[in-house]
Design an enzyme around this catalytic site. Structure first.
Site, PDB file in Angstrom:
ATOM      1  N   GLY A  72      51.310 -53.118  47.343  1.00 34.19           N
ATOM      2  CA  GLY A  72      50.315 -52.117  47.099  1.00 34.19           C
ATOM      3  C   GLY A  72      48.846 -52.563  47.266  1.00 34.19           C
ATOM      4  O   GLY A  72      48.137 -52.179  46.615  1.00 34.19           O
ATOM      5  N   SER A  79      55.274 -56.649  50.755  1.00 33.22           N
ATOM      6  CA  SER A  79      53.736 -56.216  51.218  1.00 33.22           C
ATOM      7  C   SER A  79      52.974 -57.239  50.585  1.00 33.22           C
ATOM      8  O   SER A  79      53.271 -58.516  50.622  1.00 33.22           O
ATOM      9  CB  SER A  79      53.390 -54.796  50.897  1.00 33.22           C
ATOM     10  OG  SER A  79      52.130 -54.513  51.131  1.00 33.22           O
TER      11      SER A  79
END
Ligand SMILES: Cc1cc2nc3c(=O)[nH]c(=O)nc-3n(C[C@H](O)[C@H](O)[C@H](O)COP(=O)(O)OP(=O)(O)OC[C@H]3O[C@@H](n4cnc5c(N)ncnc54)[C@H](O)[C@@H]3O)c2cc1C
Ligand SMILES: NC(=O)c1ccc[n+]([C@@H]2O[C@H](COP(=O)([O-])OP(=O)(O)OC[C@H]3O[C@@H](n4cnc5c(N)ncnc54)[C@H](OP(=O)(O)O)[C@@H]3O)[C@@H](O)[C@H]2O)c1
Length: 794
Positions: free
Chosen positions: A706, A789
Site C-alpha cells: 500500500g 508491494s
C-alpha cells in the site's frame, strides 16, 4: 410405666414426669454433642498453638485408622451411596428435597424412636379398651406438647445451640421439619383416640356435635387442623416452589395452632410446657428485632448499593450502621423494604472493607465540619447475589432499570450468623466453589491472606482455590476484589503457596457465542501465585490425591456450590480418609435452580472455548473472535503487540504493550483497524488451526502493501490457504503509515523522534511473534516473512 391417672380435679390426669423423658434424653444428647464440640475446639486450638510454637506440622498430619473410618463411614457418609446435597427432582421440576447424611439420619431415627418407644411404654396394655384409648390419647397429646419447645428452638435463626454445638442452622432446620412431622402425627393419633374412645359410647352425630360445640374440642380441632395443614404445606416441593408464600403461611398457621393449643390446654399442666415454648419463640423474635435495631440504626442508617454484574448477578455493598469483627464464612439476612416489607434472605458476606467513598462524599457535601470529619468511617459488607425467582429477581430488575445498572437503597441487615468453623489450624486448605458459591471461600481467602501477614493467627501454609463457573466472564463477579487480594504484601513475598484454578464448564456445542464482558485477573497474580484456567469439570478425586501428596499439616476441604458438586467433593474426601487428616467443611446450602428462566434480560452469551483456544501471553489473555472446531481454525483478532503510539510515543520506536486487565476477545478496536485512519493501530491478527495443541507449526507472517500510505492487516486473510492445508499459523500485523510511520528529517531527529518508525513496527511485530507464537502452537524458529508491494520491500 403407664399414665398417671390421679387427676387435678378437672377430670384430667396430672403430668407424668416419665413422659418428659424424651426431653431429658435430648438434653443428654445435646450435652454429649457439646462435649464433642469442646473436644474439637480444644484439639484445634492445641494444634494451632503447637504449630505457632514450632513450625513442624508433621505430627498434626496423622490420623488414627479408627478415627478415619468413623469420618468415612459415619460423619461424612451420605445415607446410602453418594447422594446427599443434590436435590431429588420429580419430573425435572418438583424439588423433593435432599437426603440427609447417615449421621443426621441416625439422629432423626433416634428421635423418632424415642417418641415411639415412650408412646408405647406409657400404655398399660392389659387395661380395657376405654382405658387404653384414654392412655393413647393422653400419651400422644402429651408427647406432641413436649416436642413443642424443641420445634421452636430448632426453627430459630438465633438458636443458641448453633454456636454452642457448632451445628449449622440448616441441620437444625432438618430436625425442625421432622419434629413438626412427629408432632402432627401425634396430634392426629391423639384426635383419633379421642374419637375411637367416644365412638363406643355415642353415635358419630353426637361426637360431631360435641366437637363443634364444646370449646375445649373446638380449640383442639383448630390446633390439629393447623398442624396437619403445616405438615402438607411444608413439603419440599411446595416449600421450594413458593418459598415466600410458604414462609408466611407457615408462620400464620403456627400462630393459629399454638393459640388454639393454648386454650385447649387451659387448666392442664401441659400448658406450662407450651408457655415455655411461647417464651422461646418470643425470645427469638425479640432477639431478631433487637439485632435489626442495633445493627441498622446508629448515627447513620444501613444502606445498600446494588450493581448489576454479568449472568444475573448483583453485587450489593451494604454500608452498615454498626459492624462487628467479621469471621470468614459468616452470612447476614438482608431486608430491602422497597422490595418487600417482611422478607429477609440469607447471603454470605463475600468481602468486607471500609467505605472511604462515603467519607469523601461527606467531606464534599458542605455539612458542618463535625459531621464531615467527626463521624466514623463506614464498614462495608459486600455480597454477590444471584437472581432466582423472588426477592433476588426483583432486586436485579430494579437495578437494571436504573441508568448504569446501579442504585442505592435503604436496607436492613440481620446477623451475623454462621462462621462456625475456623480453618486457621489447618496447614493445607482446599477451597472449592461452584458458581455463586464463591462468596463463601473468597471470605476465607481474604482472611488467610491477612493472616499470612500476621502469621501468629494462622497455621495455614498452603491454599488452593478451585472455582467452577459456567462462563469466563463470571470472573468479573470478584474482579473488584482481586487486585486488593493479589497486591496484598503477604502474597508478594510469601513463601506460602496460594494457587487458583478456574474451571469453565461452558458447553462446547454452542458455537455462535462470545464473551460479553470478559475480565480476568489471572495475570494480575504475583509470580508465586499460579492461576490456571481450565475447561470442563474438575476431577476432585485427582485434585485431592495431588493435594494429599504435598499436604502440610492437617488438611481442610471446604466446598460451597451446587448440590452435585458438594456430593462429588464429599465422595472424594471420604475416599481419601486414612493416613493423614482430611476434614470436610460443607458450607453449601443448595438452592434449587429457578423453576423458570429469570426473565431478567437476555441470557449471558458464552464463548465456546475448547481447552486449546485461550492464550495467556503474560501481559494479556486472548480468546478467539471467530472460527470454531468444525471450521478447523480460530482467529485471534486485534492482539496489541505494542503500546498505543500516541503522545510521547508518536514518532517513537514501538514499546512492549502494557498489562491488559480484560480478556482480549478481539473487540478492542474495529476488526479492520488501519494505521491510515487510526493512530491506535498496532495490532496483529493470528489464525491458528483448531487442532494445533501440542504441535510446533511453521509460522507465516504477512506484511501488507500500500505504498506505506494505506493498507491493513485485514487486507489479506488465509481462509483460502487453510482450505488447502491447516498445518501452519498465519500472522498479519499493522505498521504505521504516512506521516506517523515514515516521518523523517533533521527537525524530527532533533526533537527526539525516530525516522521511519514503520520499519521498527515491522521489526517489533516479528520480535513479538518470536516471543509469543509458541503460545499458539507456532514454532518461533520457523517463521517465514511473506508480503506484497511495500510489505515485501521492507
Ligand atoms: C447460608 C446461606 C448463604 C447464602 N449465600 C448466598 C450468596 O452469597 N449469594 C447468593 O446468590 N445466594 C446465597 N444464598 C441463597 C439465597 O439465600 C437464595 O438464593 C435466596 O434466598 C433466594 O431468594 P428468592 O426469593 O429470590 O428465590 P426463590 O426462587 O423465591 O427461592 C429459591 C429458593 O431459595 C430458598 N430461599 C428463599 N428464601 C429464603 C429464605 N428467606 N431463607 C432461606 N432460604 C430461602 C428456598 O430454598 C427457595 O426454594 C445463600 C443461602 C444460604 C442459606
Ligand atoms: N454459604 C452458602 O451456603 C452459599 C453461598 C452462596 C451460594 N450457595 C449455593 O451455591 C450454589 C451455587 O449456585 P449457582 O447457581 O451459581 O451454581 P451453578 O451456576 O448451577 O453451577 C456453578 C458451576 O458448578 C458446576 N458444577 C455443577 N455440578 C458440578 C459437579 N458435580 N462437579 C463440578 N462442577 C459442577 C456447574 O457446571 P454445569 O455448567 O455443568 O452445570 C457450573 O459451572 C447454590 O446452590 C447456592 O445456593 C451457598
Amino acid at each position: 410405666m403407664g399414665v398417671e391417672l390421679a387427676g387435678l380435679g378437672n377430670g384430667e390426669p396430672s403430668m407424668n414426669p416419665a413422659l418428659a423423658t424424651p426431653l431429658y434424653v435430648l438434653a443428654g444428647v445435646v450435652g454429649v454433642f457439646f462435649v464433642c464440640r469442646m473436644g474439637i475446639l480444644i484439639r484445634h486450638r492445641r494444634r494451632l498453638r503447637g504449630i505457632l510454637r514450632n513450625e513442624d506440622q508433621l505430627k498434626y498430619t496423622k490420623i488414627s485408622e479408627c478415627h478415619a473410618k468413623f469420618k468415612r463411614h459415619v460423619l461424612y457418609a451420605p445415607l446410602f451411596s453418594t447422594r446427599h446435597n443434590r436435590e431429588l427432582q420429580l419430573m425435572g421440576r418438583l424439588h423433593m428435597g435432599t437426603i440427609p447424611l447417615r449421621f443426621e439420619a441416625g439422629v432423626l431415627l433416634g428421635y423418632i424412636a424415642l417418641n415411639i418407644v415412650f408412646f408405647f411404654c406409657l400404655i398399660d396394655w392389659p387395661a380395657d379398651f376405654q382405658e387404653k384409648m384414654f392412655q393413647f390419647k393422653y400419651a400422644a397429646g402429651h408427647l406432641a406438647v413436649m416436642n413443642s419447645p424443641a420445634l421452636v428452638l430448632t426453627a430459630g435463626r438465633n438458636n443458641p445451640l448453633i454456636p454452642l454445638l457448632g451445628i449449622s442452622f440448616d441441620a437444625f432446620n432438618l430436625l425442625h421439619r421432622w419434629i413438626g412431622r412427629i408432632m402432627a402425627v401425634e396430634a392426629v393419633v391423639h384426635m383419633a383416640c379421642v374419637v375411637a374412645g367416644k365412638a363406643r359410647l355415642m353415635s358419630m352425630d353426637e361426637i360431631t356435635h360435641m366437637m363443634w360445640n364444646e370449646t375445649f374440642f373446638i380449640y383442639g380441632l383448630v390446633a390439629l387442623i393447623g398442624f396437619v395443614l403445616i405438615f402438607f404445606q411444608a413439603m419440599s416441593a411446595l416449600r421450594h416452589a413458593w418459598y415466600e408464600t410458604f414462609l408466611h403461611l407457615h408462620i400464620l398457621l403456627a400462630v393459629m395452632s399454638f393459640v388454639a393449643l393454648w386454650y385447649h390446654l387451659k387448666n392442664l399442666v401441659q400448658q406450662r410446657v407450651l408457655l415455655g415454648t411461647v417464651i422461646l419463640w418470643g425470645l427469638e423474635r425479640a432477639a431478631r428485632a433487637a439485632c435489626l435495631l442495633w445493627r441498622n440504626c446508629g448515627k447513620q442508617f444501613t444502606t445498600a448499593t446494588v450493581e448489576v454484574l454479568p449472568a444475573d448477578v448483583a453485587r450489593v455493598d451494604v454500608a452498615m450502621a454498626r459492624t462487628w469483627k467479621f469471621k470468614a464464612g459468616q452470612y447476614l439476612y438482608l431486608y430491602i423494604p422497597s422490595l418487600g416489607l417482611w422478607t429477609s434472605h440469607p447471603f454470605s458476606v463475600a468481602w468486607t472493607s471500609t467505605d472511604r467513598a462515603d467519607v469523601n462524599e461527606k467531606r464534599s457535601s458542605g455539612d458542618s465540619l463535625n459531621t464531615l470529619i467527626g463521624g466514623p468511617q463506614r464498614h462495608k459488607m459486600s455480597f454477590l447475589i444471584k437472581g432466582r425467582d423472588g426477592f433476588t429477581k426483583k432486586l436485579l430488575k430494579k437495578a437494571r432499570k436504573t441508568t448504569g445498572g446501579s442504585l442505592k437503597l435503604t436496607a436492613l441487615a440481620e446477623g451475623p450468623f454462621g462462621g462456625l468453623h475456623s480453618l486457621s489450624s489447618y496447614g493445607t486448605v482446599l477451597l472449592i466453589a461452584g458458581g455463586i458459591g464463591i462468596t463463601h471461600p473468597i471470605s476465607y481467602l481474604h482472611e488467610f491472606v491477612n493472616a499470612f501477614f500476621t502469621p501468629k493467627h494462622s497455621a495455614v501454609r498452603q491454599v488452593s482455590l478451585i472455582w467452577v463457573v459456567r462462563s469466563i466472564d463470571h470472573l468479573t463477579w470478584i474482579q473488584s476484589w482481586m487486585p486488593t487480594l493479589m497486591s496484598h504484601p503477604s502474597l508478594q513475598t510469601s513463601t506460602i503457596p496460594l494457587s487458583i484454578h478456574i474451571y469453565i464448564t461452558a458447553p462446547q456445542s454452542t458455537t455462535d457465542e462470545y464473551v460479553t464482558s470478559p475480565n480476568p485477573w489471572a495475570h494480575h497474580a504475583p509470580p508465586n501465585v499460579p492461576v490456571t484456567i481450565n475447561w470442563g469439570k474438575p476431577d476432585f478425586t485427582y485434585i485431592l490425591e495431588n493435594a494429599k501428596m504435598c499436604q502440610v499439616g492437617a488438611m481442610a476441604v471446604s466446598v460451597c456450590g451446587p448440590g452435585a458438586m458438594g456430593d462429588d467433593v464429599r465422595r472424594a474426601v471420604r475416599e481419601r480418609q486414612g493416613g493423614t487428616v482430611v476434614d470436610l467443611q460443607h458450607a453449601a446450602y443448595p438452592i434449587p435452580p429457578p423453576t423458570s428462566s429469570s426473565g431478567l434480560g437476555p441470557p449471558i452469551r458464552i464463548e465456546v472455548l475448547t481447552t486449546n483456544t485461550v492464550r495467556t501471553l503474560g501481559y494479556t489473555t486472548v480468546i478467539p473472535t471467530a472460527g470454531n472446531s468444525s471450521l478447523g481454525y480460530y482467529k485471534y483478532q486485534n492482539i496489541r503487540f505494542a503500546t498505543v503510539p500516541t503522545g510521547d510515543l508518536r514518532f517513537a520506536k514501538p514499546q512492549w504493550p502494557p498489562v491488559e486487565e480484560a480478556i482480549n476477545d478481539g473487540t478492542l478496536v474495529d476488526a479492520d483497524v488501519n494505521c491510515a485512519s487510526t493512530e491506535d493501530c498496532l495490532y496483529l491478527d493470528i489464525w491458528a488451526p483448531a487442532n494445533a495443541h501440542g504441535k510446533k507449526l511453521p509460522v507465516m507472517v504477512w506484511s501488507y502493501g500500500g505504498g506505506f500510505t494505506s493498507g491493513s492487516k485485514s487486507d489479506n486473510t488465509p481462509e483460502g490457504l487453510f482450505a488447502l492445508n491447516k498445518e501452519f499459523i498465519f500472522v498479519a500485523y499493522n505498521y504505521r503509515l504516512g506521516i506517523t510511520g515514515n516521518a523523517n528529517g533533521p527537525r524530527l531527529l532533533h526533537e527526539g523522534g525516530t525516522s521511519n518508525v514503520a520499519l521498527y513496527d515491522a521489526q517489533h511485530a516479528f520480535q513479538w511473534v518470536r516471543k509469543y507464537i509458541a503460545a499458539f502452537a507456532g514454532d518461533p524458529n520457523r517463521i517465514t516473512a511473506v508480503g506484497f508491494s511495500a510489505g515485501a520491500s521492507k
